[in-house]
Design a protein around this motif. Structure first.
Motif, mmCIF file in Angstrom:
data_model
loop_
_atom_site.group_PDB
_atom_site.id
_atom_site.type_symbol
_atom_site.label_atom_id
_atom_site.label_comp_id
_atom_site.label_asym_id
_atom_site.label_seq_id
_atom_site.Cartn_x
_atom_site.Cartn_y
_atom_site.Cartn_z
ATOM 1 N N GLY A 247 41.616 -10.378 83.235
ATOM 2 C CA GLY A 247 41.776 -11.822 83.187
ATOM 3 C C GLY A 247 40.666 -12.556 82.466
ATOM 4 O O GLY A 247 40.488 -13.769 82.652
ATOM 5 N N MET A 248 39.948 -11.855 81.581
ATOM 6 C CA MET A 248 38.803 -12.472 80.922
ATOM 7 C C MET A 248 39.046 -12.848 79.463
ATOM 8 O O MET A 248 38.143 -13.337 78.800
ATOM 9 C CB MET A 248 37.588 -11.532 81.029
ATOM 10 C CG MET A 248 37.089 -11.340 82.448
ATOM 11 S SD MET A 248 36.588 -12.915 83.232
ATOM 12 C CE MET A 248 35.027 -13.227 82.414
ATOM 13 N N LYS A 249 40.243 -12.644 78.964
ATOM 14 C CA LYS A 249 40.557 -13.122 77.630
ATOM 15 C C LYS A 249 40.502 -14.647 77.627
ATOM 16 O O LYS A 249 41.116 -15.303 78.476
ATOM 17 C CB LYS A 249 41.943 -12.645 77.211
ATOM 18 C CG LYS A 249 42.342 -13.040 75.792
ATOM 19 C CD LYS A 249 43.701 -12.468 75.431
ATOM 20 C CE LYS A 249 44.087 -12.800 74.000
ATOM 21 N NZ LYS A 249 45.400 -12.210 73.611
ATOM 22 N N GLY A 250 39.729 -15.237 76.720
ATOM 23 C CA GLY A 250 39.580 -16.687 76.663
ATOM 24 C C GLY A 250 38.550 -17.252 77.625
ATOM 25 O O GLY A 250 38.328 -18.469 77.639
ATOM 26 N N ALA A 251 37.914 -16.405 78.428
ATOM 27 C CA ALA A 251 36.904 -16.886 79.380
ATOM 28 C C ALA A 251 35.765 -17.577 78.640
ATOM 29 O O ALA A 251 35.411 -17.206 77.522
ATOM 30 C CB ALA A 251 36.371 -15.715 80.205
ATOM 31 N N GLN A 252 35.165 -18.594 79.269
ATOM 32 C CA GLN A 252 34.113 -19.369 78.632
ATOM 33 C C GLN A 252 32.890 -19.500 79.521
ATOM 34 O O GLN A 252 32.981 -19.456 80.755
ATOM 35 C CB GLN A 252 34.614 -20.772 78.270
ATOM 36 C CG GLN A 252 35.631 -20.799 77.142
ATOM 37 C CD GLN A 252 35.982 -22.202 76.724
ATOM 38 O OE1 GLN A 252 36.916 -22.788 77.250
ATOM 39 N NE2 GLN A 252 35.224 -22.741 75.788
ATOM 40 N N ARG A 253 31.746 -19.654 78.881
ATOM 41 C CA ARG A 253 30.491 -19.972 79.556
ATOM 42 C C ARG A 253 29.664 -20.788 78.570
ATOM 43 O O ARG A 253 29.241 -20.274 77.540
ATOM 44 C CB ARG A 253 29.748 -18.708 79.967
ATOM 45 C CG ARG A 253 28.386 -18.979 80.590
ATOM 46 C CD ARG A 253 27.819 -17.731 81.207
ATOM 47 N NE ARG A 253 26.486 -17.933 81.720
ATOM 48 C CZ ARG A 253 25.911 -17.170 82.631
ATOM 49 N NH1 ARG A 253 26.562 -16.131 83.117
ATOM 50 N NH2 ARG A 253 24.685 -17.410 83.047
ATOM 51 N N GLY A 254 29.447 -22.041 78.857
ATOM 52 C CA GLY A 254 28.776 -22.906 77.900
ATOM 53 C C GLY A 254 29.551 -22.917 76.590
ATOM 54 O O GLY A 254 30.759 -23.117 76.560
ATOM 55 N N GLY A 255 28.854 -22.656 75.503
ATOM 56 C CA GLY A 255 29.500 -22.619 74.198
ATOM 57 C C GLY A 255 30.001 -21.247 73.795
ATOM 58 O O GLY A 255 30.415 -21.056 72.648
ATOM 59 N N ALA A 256 29.984 -20.300 74.729
ATOM 60 C CA ALA A 256 30.449 -18.941 74.445
ATOM 61 C C ALA A 256 31.868 -18.747 74.971
ATOM 62 O O ALA A 256 32.240 -19.305 76.003
ATOM 63 C CB ALA A 256 29.519 -17.919 75.080
ATOM 64 N N GLN A 257 32.656 -17.957 74.258
ATOM 65 C CA GLN A 257 34.034 -17.687 74.677
ATOM 66 C C GLN A 257 34.454 -16.290 74.241
ATOM 67 O O GLN A 257 34.080 -15.819 73.172
ATOM 68 C CB GLN A 257 34.982 -18.707 74.050
ATOM 69 C CG GLN A 257 36.445 -18.537 74.483
ATOM 70 C CD GLN A 257 37.365 -19.550 73.814
ATOM 71 O OE1 GLN A 257 37.166 -19.932 72.668
ATOM 72 N NE2 GLN A 257 38.377 -20.013 74.537
ATOM 73 N N MET A 258 35.236 -15.629 75.109
ATOM 74 C CA MET A 258 35.922 -14.410 74.708
ATOM 75 C C MET A 258 37.171 -14.850 73.956
ATOM 76 O O MET A 258 37.992 -15.603 74.478
ATOM 77 C CB MET A 258 36.291 -13.545 75.917
ATOM 78 C CG MET A 258 35.102 -13.091 76.755
ATOM 79 S SD MET A 258 33.772 -12.280 75.826
ATOM 80 C CE MET A 258 34.611 -10.798 75.225
ATOM 81 N N SER A 259 37.310 -14.417 72.733
ATOM 82 C CA SER A 259 38.337 -14.934 71.834
ATOM 83 C C SER A 259 39.743 -14.847 72.421
ATOM 84 O O SER A 259 40.106 -13.856 73.056
ATOM 85 C CB SER A 259 38.289 -14.166 70.515
ATOM 86 O OG SER A 259 39.374 -14.499 69.690
ATOM 87 N N LEU A 260 40.529 -15.876 72.168
ATOM 88 C CA LEU A 260 41.939 -15.869 72.550
ATOM 89 C C LEU A 260 42.773 -15.010 71.602
ATOM 90 O O LEU A 260 43.894 -14.621 71.929
ATOM 91 C CB LEU A 260 42.474 -17.300 72.575
ATOM 92 C CG LEU A 260 41.978 -18.168 73.729
ATOM 93 C CD1 LEU A 260 42.260 -19.634 73.452
ATOM 94 C CD2 LEU A 260 42.630 -17.733 75.035
ATOM 95 N N LYS A 261 42.205 -14.708 70.444
ATOM 96 C CA LYS A 261 42.929 -13.895 69.457
ATOM 97 C C LYS A 261 42.710 -12.413 69.697
ATOM 98 O O LYS A 261 43.610 -11.597 69.479
ATOM 99 C CB LYS A 261 42.482 -14.268 68.038
ATOM 100 C CG LYS A 261 43.355 -13.687 66.933
ATOM 101 C CD LYS A 261 43.004 -14.312 65.596
ATOM 102 C CE LYS A 261 43.985 -13.877 64.510
ATOM 103 N NZ LYS A 261 43.670 -14.506 63.194
ATOM 104 N N HIS A 262 41.495 -12.048 70.129
ATOM 105 C CA HIS A 262 41.158 -10.644 70.383
ATOM 106 C C HIS A 262 40.166 -10.640 71.532
ATOM 107 O O HIS A 262 39.041 -11.118 71.390
ATOM 108 C CB HIS A 262 40.568 -10.006 69.136
ATOM 109 C CG HIS A 262 40.424 -8.513 69.214
ATOM 110 N ND1 HIS A 262 39.697 -7.887 70.198
ATOM 111 C CD2 HIS A 262 40.926 -7.527 68.419
ATOM 112 C CE1 HIS A 262 39.744 -6.578 70.003
ATOM 113 N NE2 HIS A 262 40.490 -6.334 68.931
ATOM 114 N N ALA A 263 40.557 -10.073 72.666
ATOM 115 C CA ALA A 263 39.777 -10.208 73.895
ATOM 116 C C ALA A 263 38.405 -9.549 73.834
ATOM 117 O O ALA A 263 37.542 -9.844 74.661
ATOM 118 C CB ALA A 263 40.565 -9.626 75.073
#
Length: 306
Positions: A247-263
């Protein structure tokens, strides 16, 4: 840094911010950034550098997070004079600063197949250091030798046996600087090889966030073993899949994100700090372990002080 540094012919810059030299655009300053004028300048600088001064060789910063506190070291970055590409008798010799993509294209022009390098975002020094690979082929597969300046300033030739290549790693003495590498690739037809690379680029752009600030794959694929017994990533278990399942695809922390295009791509959306990026990566590792029992291993190198 209290030790007195030698005076090189190349450029030696104190308190040089490294953020603009990395693809993720984060991180504090290095004590010094050294850009040698040529091979002899590099050798003399390392020979005369006090033993208590740490050295960190840095490529194009494509696979690197520099922490916000910066790096207590002399960072060595090779440029012109270390990016030549020569082809002779079916072998390709490339300077450590030569971009992987350029080496792949020039080899193809000479009917030599290093196409696996085409989509790897980095330089040849980094490819050797990390045994970079793509499409089931690794740097070690075609590697002959590397010219390396040791911390003492001595120029040595290291074979594959000396580097002891493994999955996404090699054994290189701390402070040693790769200056060139020689490969013996298989032959192929130039037109076919260039067409293959164009296809690889199209597939990469369709599946990866190539327009975003990222450092390539964030975590290694959970290690498996190929049919030859070599530790490899040619199997069904992929890092992006276990991250998505957690469930971490697209997860965010501040200005960082796990990409929605490639997890498995960690991106700077615009104002991330190194702490945001590394912190999110650690959150992902914990979630994946909690959900699947798999411990993801960082593929991005993290250096410096928090």
């Amino acid at each position: 840094m209290t030790s007195e540094l030698p005076t090189p012919r190349g450029k030696l810059t104190p308190q040089r911010s490294l953020s603009e030299l990395t693809w993720l655009r984060v991180g504090g300053p290095a004590d010094y950034l050294f850009q040698p004028a040529d091979l002899e300048d590099l050798q003399e600088f390392l020979r005369d550098l006090p033993d208590d001064v740490r050295v960190f060789p840095m490529g194009v910063g494509s696979n690197l997070i520099v922490r916000d506190g910066g790096l207590r070291a002399v960072v060595i970055r090779l440029g012109r004079g270390f990016n030549g590409i020569e082809i002779d008798g079916g072998q390709v010799t490339a300077g450590a600063a030569a971009l992987d993509a350029h080496v792949a294209r020039k080899a193809a022009d000479a009917d030599l197949d290093l196409t696996f390098l085409r989509t790897i975002p980095g330089s040849i020094g980094g490819a050797v250091r990390m045994n970079a690979g793509c499409y089931g082929t690794y740097t070690a597969d075609h590697f002959v030798s590397a010219q390396v300046v040791m911390r003492s300033g001595e120029l040595v030739t290291l074979t594959a046996e000396a580097l002891d290549f493994k999955y996404r790693q090699s054994e290189l003495e701390e402070g040693a600087v790769i200056v060139s590498a020689t490969f013996a690739p298989p032959s192929g037809d130039a037109a076919t090889l260039h067409a293959r690379m164009e296809d690889q680029l199209a597939k990469r752009d369709a599946t990866q966030p190539t327009k975003d600030r990222s450092a390539g794959s964030t975590f290694r694929n959970p290690a498996g073993f190929s049919s030859t017994g070599r530790e490899d990533d040619v199997h069904d278990l992929k890092a992006w899949k276990v991250i998505q399942d957690a469930g971490m695809k697209g997860a965010q922390r501040g200005g960082a994100q796990m990409s929605l295009k490639h997890a498995n791509f960690l991106i700077n959306t615009g104002d991330a700090t190194a702490a945001d990026l590394e912190g999110l990566g650690e959150e992902v590792r914990k979630k994946v372990y909690d959900s699947s029992g798999i411990t993801l291993v960082w593929e991005i190198m993290r250096i410096g002080e928090k």
